[in-house]
Scaffold this motif. Structure first.
Motif, PDB file in Angstrom:
ATOM      1  N   ALA A 155      62.214  45.898  -9.195  1.00  0.00           N
ATOM      2  CA  ALA A 155      62.805  45.447  -7.948  1.00  0.00           C
ATOM      3  C   ALA A 155      64.218  44.938  -8.213  1.00  0.00           C
ATOM      4  O   ALA A 155      64.491  44.340  -9.262  1.00  0.00           O
ATOM      5  CB  ALA A 155      61.958  44.344  -7.329  1.00  0.00           C
ATOM      6  N   ASP A 196      60.874  47.098   6.016  1.00  0.00           N
ATOM      7  CA  ASP A 196      59.619  46.348   5.931  1.00  0.00           C
ATOM      8  C   ASP A 196      58.432  47.152   6.453  1.00  0.00           C
ATOM      9  O   ASP A 196      57.281  46.836   6.127  1.00  0.00           O
ATOM     10  CB  ASP A 196      59.720  45.006   6.650  1.00  0.00           C
ATOM     11  N   ARG A 243      64.186  46.217   1.193  1.00  0.00           N
ATOM     12  CA  ARG A 243      64.062  45.982  -0.245  1.00  0.00           C
ATOM     13  C   ARG A 243      64.623  47.164  -1.025  1.00  0.00           C
ATOM     14  O   ARG A 243      64.523  48.315  -0.596  1.00  0.00           O
ATOM     15  CB  ARG A 243      62.593  45.793  -0.619  1.00  0.00           C
ATOM     16  N   THR A 276      46.016  44.944   1.061  1.00  0.00           N
ATOM     17  CA  THR A 276      47.156  44.498   0.272  1.00  0.00           C
ATOM     18  C   THR A 276      48.405  45.220   0.757  1.00  0.00           C
ATOM     19  O   THR A 276      48.365  46.424   1.020  1.00  0.00           O
ATOM     20  CB  THR A 276      46.931  44.820  -1.220  1.00  0.00           C
ATOM     21  N   PRO A 277      49.535  44.525   0.916  1.00  0.00           N
ATOM     22  CA  PRO A 277      50.752  45.196   1.367  1.00  0.00           C
ATOM     23  C   PRO A 277      51.067  46.434   0.541  1.00  0.00           C
ATOM     24  O   PRO A 277      50.940  46.426  -0.689  1.00  0.00           O
ATOM     25  CB  PRO A 277      51.826  44.116   1.209  1.00  0.00           C
ATOM     26  N   TYR A 278      51.486  47.476   1.223  1.00  0.00           N
ATOM     27  CA  TYR A 278      51.770  48.758   0.573  1.00  0.00           C
ATOM     28  C   TYR A 278      52.798  48.608  -0.549  1.00  0.00           C
ATOM     29  O   TYR A 278      52.720  49.284  -1.572  1.00  0.00           O
ATOM     30  CB  TYR A 278      52.279  49.737   1.633  1.00  0.00           C
ATOM     31  N   GLY A 279      53.744  47.707  -0.368  1.00  0.00           N
ATOM     32  CA  GLY A 279      54.783  47.520  -1.373  1.00  0.00           C
ATOM     33  C   GLY A 279      54.291  46.950  -2.679  1.00  0.00           C
ATOM     34  O   GLY A 279      54.975  47.039  -3.706  1.00  0.00           O
ATOM     35  N   GLU A 280      53.117  46.350  -2.698  1.00  0.00           N
ATOM     36  CA  GLU A 280      52.599  45.739  -3.914  1.00  0.00           C
ATOM     37  C   GLU A 280      51.804  46.706  -4.777  1.00  0.00           C
ATOM     38  O   GLU A 280      51.646  46.479  -5.981  1.00  0.00           O
ATOM     39  CB  GLU A 280      51.723  44.531  -3.565  1.00  0.00           C
ATOM     40  N   THR A 281      51.281  47.759  -4.188  1.00  0.00           N
ATOM     41  CA  THR A 281      50.443  48.681  -4.967  1.00  0.00           C
ATOM     42  C   THR A 281      50.769  50.142  -4.658  1.00  0.00           C
ATOM     43  O   THR A 281      51.220  50.877  -5.526  1.00  0.00           O
ATOM     44  CB  THR A 281      48.944  48.432  -4.670  1.00  0.00           C
ATOM     45  N   GLN A 337      50.541  46.631   6.082  1.00  0.00           N
ATOM     46  CA  GLN A 337      49.286  45.999   5.682  1.00  0.00           C
ATOM     47  C   GLN A 337      48.169  46.415   6.634  1.00  0.00           C
ATOM     48  O   GLN A 337      47.557  45.586   7.301  1.00  0.00           O
ATOM     49  CB  GLN A 337      49.472  44.477   5.688  1.00  0.00           C
ATOM     50  N   HIS A 389      57.421  48.409   2.791  1.00  0.00           N
ATOM     51  CA  HIS A 389      56.971  47.471   1.757  1.00  0.00           C
ATOM     52  C   HIS A 389      55.998  46.423   2.283  1.00  0.00           C
ATOM     53  O   HIS A 389      55.189  45.892   1.527  1.00  0.00           O
ATOM     54  CB  HIS A 389      58.165  46.806   1.056  1.00  0.00           C
ATOM     55  N   SER A 390      56.032  46.135   3.598  1.00  0.00           N
ATOM     56  CA  SER A 390      55.130  45.112   4.140  1.00  0.00           C
ATOM     57  C   SER A 390      53.962  45.683   4.931  1.00  0.00           C
ATOM     58  O   SER A 390      53.180  44.916   5.501  1.00  0.00           O
ATOM     59  CB  SER A 390      55.926  44.147   5.039  1.00  0.00           C
TER      60      SER A 390
END
Length: 380
Positions: free
Chosen positions: A279, A314, A268, A325-330, A320, A317-318
C-alpha cells in the motif's frame, strides 16, 4: 487502368461520421481480395464485441476476443480470415474482421493493418458527431447519472513509450459519482480518481463540477495543489460544505518515476513489483468542498522501473457484501496477483470481474473505479 489509392484516410475524412465502416468495407472490396468485412465494437463492460455493419449478427467469438485482448493480429480459416485490433493511442475500440479470397501474405497484412489504424483514428474522432457507435456499444439503457459519467471519461486506456494505463468503472450502466481522469503533457501524466458523494444524478453532478474545475486549472498550467484547491472552492461555493468529494490527485514524472500526490480523501493506491504488493502510505487531507479556503500539500512517492501502480475507489477497497471482510483486505490482493502477466487494459477487467464474484450475485452497494498504470521507463 485504375491505380489503388495510397490511403483510405482521405475517403474517411470526406465521409459522414456515421458511415465510416461502410467506407472501409467498400474500399477493401474494391481494391483488395476481400469478400466480406465487419467492424466490431466493444460494449461498455468490455465483455463482448458487437457488429456494426450487420447489427443483428452474433457478437464476436473467441478469436475476436483474443485479438482484442492481445492487441495482435489473428488469422483463421487457412489464413483466409484476418482479425485486426482497432485502437488509437492505446485506447481499445474494437476489431476489424476481414474475409479474404486469397491466402494472406505479409504484404497484404501490412496494407490492411494500415487501413485498420486509419479506421480506428476516424472512429474515435467521429464519436462526438454521431450516436451510431455508442448505440452499438450500449447493450441496455444508461441511467442519467451514468450518461454524465461516460461523457466525462477521457478514455479507457492510454499508452506511450514510457507507460501503459487503463481504467474501468462498475457498474457500467448505473454509476453514481466515482470517476477517473487523466492527461499526459511533456512527459508528465496527471491522474485523478474520485469517490462520489451521494447517489444518482446528484452524485454525478458533483463529480462533473469537480472534474471540470480540475481540468480548468490543469489546462491553465496549475499544479495538482492548485487543481485541488480550485475544485474544492468551486464545490464549497455551491454547497457550503453540505456536499464534498474525496479524490486522489497524482502527477507522475514519466522520465524519473517521481509521483507528486494530493490525498484528499478515500481512494487508495498500491504498488506491485515482481509479485510483491504494498500500500502507498499517504497522509490523508480533507475531502474537496468540506470547508472554504481548504489548502493542500504535496507528498512524494518514487516508482521503480517495472512498477505497477493501482488506484481504487472505496467501492473496491471497502466493498463488504453481506458483512464479509472488506474486499480490499483479502480479495483485492488475490485478484491483483492474478494480473501480474496481464497488461493494464486486461488487468482492470480481471479485478472488476473478481469484485463481481466477491459479491456472489448480491447487488453492489457502491460504484467502483480501478486505474492501473505500468511505468516502463528503464525496463527496455
Amino acid at each position: 487502368m485504375s491505380v489503388r489509392p495510397a490511403s483510405v484516410g482521405s475517403f474517411l475524412r470526406a465521409a459522414p461520421p456515421d458511415r465510416l465502416p461502410e467506407v472501409v468495407a467498400e474500399h477493401l472490396r474494391t481494391w483488395f481480395p476481400v469478400s466480406a468485412t465487419e467492424v466490431l465494437l466493444t460494449d461498455l463492460t468490455m465483455g463482448a464485441l458487437w457488429p456494426v455493419l450487420e447489427p443483428g449478427s452474433p457478437p464476436g467469438g473467441p478469436l475476436e476476443q483474443r485479438c482484442f485482448g492481445s492487441q495482435q493480429p489473428v488469422t483463421d480459416n487457412g489464413s483466409r480470415r484476418l482479425l485486426l485490433p482497432l485502437s488509437t493511442w492505446g485506447d481499445r475500440i474494437g476489431v476489424l474482421r476481414v474475409e479474404l479470397t486469397e491466402t494472406l501474405t505479409g504484404e497484404l497484412r501490412t496494407e490492411i493493418t494500415s487501413i485498420a489504424d486509419e479506421l480506428a483514428l476516424a472512429l474515435r474522432a467521429a464519436a462526438k458527431d454521431t450516436d451510431r457507435y455508442r448505440q452499438v456499444s450500449r447493450r441496455q439503457r444508461l441511467t442519467m447519472a451514468a450518461e454524465l459519467q461516460w461523457e466525462l471519461l477521457p478514455g479507457r486506456s492510454l499508452s506511450g513509450e514510457r507507460f501503459r494505463l487503463a481504467g474501468q468503472l462498475e457498474p457500467a450502466y448505473a454509476m453514481y459519482g466515482d470517476h477517473y481522469d487523466w492527461a499526459v503533457t511533456d512527459d508528465r501524466l496527471t491522474l485523478t480518481v474520485l469517490n462520489g458523494h451521494g447517489d444518482g444524478i446528484e452524485a454525478a453532478l458533483l463529480t462533473t463540477v469537480v472534474v471540470n474545475a480540475m481540468r480548468n486549472a490543469r489546462r491553465s498550467g496549475a499544479n495538482i495543489v492548485e487543481q485541488a484547491e480550485l475544485a474544492s472552492d468551486a464545490l464549497y461555493s455551491r454547497h457550503g460544505g453540505a456536499a464534498h468529494l474525496a479524490t486522489l490527485l497524482l502527477e507522475i514524472d514519466l522520465v524519473g518515476g517521481t509521483i507528486e500526490a494530493v490525498d484528499a480523501g478515500s481512494p487508495r493506491a498500491l504498488i506491485a513489483h515482481e509479485g510483491d504488493i504494498r500500500a502507498v502510505s499517504l497522509e490523508q487531507q480533507l475531502p474537496l468542498g468540506m470547508f472554504g479556503d481548504s489548502r493542500y500539500e504535496i507528498q512524494k512517492v518514487q516508482l521503480e522501473p517495472g512498477d505497477r501502480l493501482l488506484v481504487v475507489s472505496d467501492g473496491v477497497h471497502s466493498a463488504q457484501p453481506g458483512g464479509r471482510t472488506p474486499y480490499g483486505e483479502t480479495g483485492l490482493l488475490s485478484a491483483l496477483r492474478r494480473t501480474r502477466l496481464q497488461p493494464p487494459s486486461e488487468a482492470v477487467g480481471t479485478v472488476i470481474r473478481a469484485l463481481r464474484e466477491y459479491h456472489a450475485g448480491a447487488e453492489q452497494e457502491d460504484d467502483a473505479v480501478i486505474v492501473c498504470l505500468d511505468w516502463l521507463r528503464g525496463t527496455a
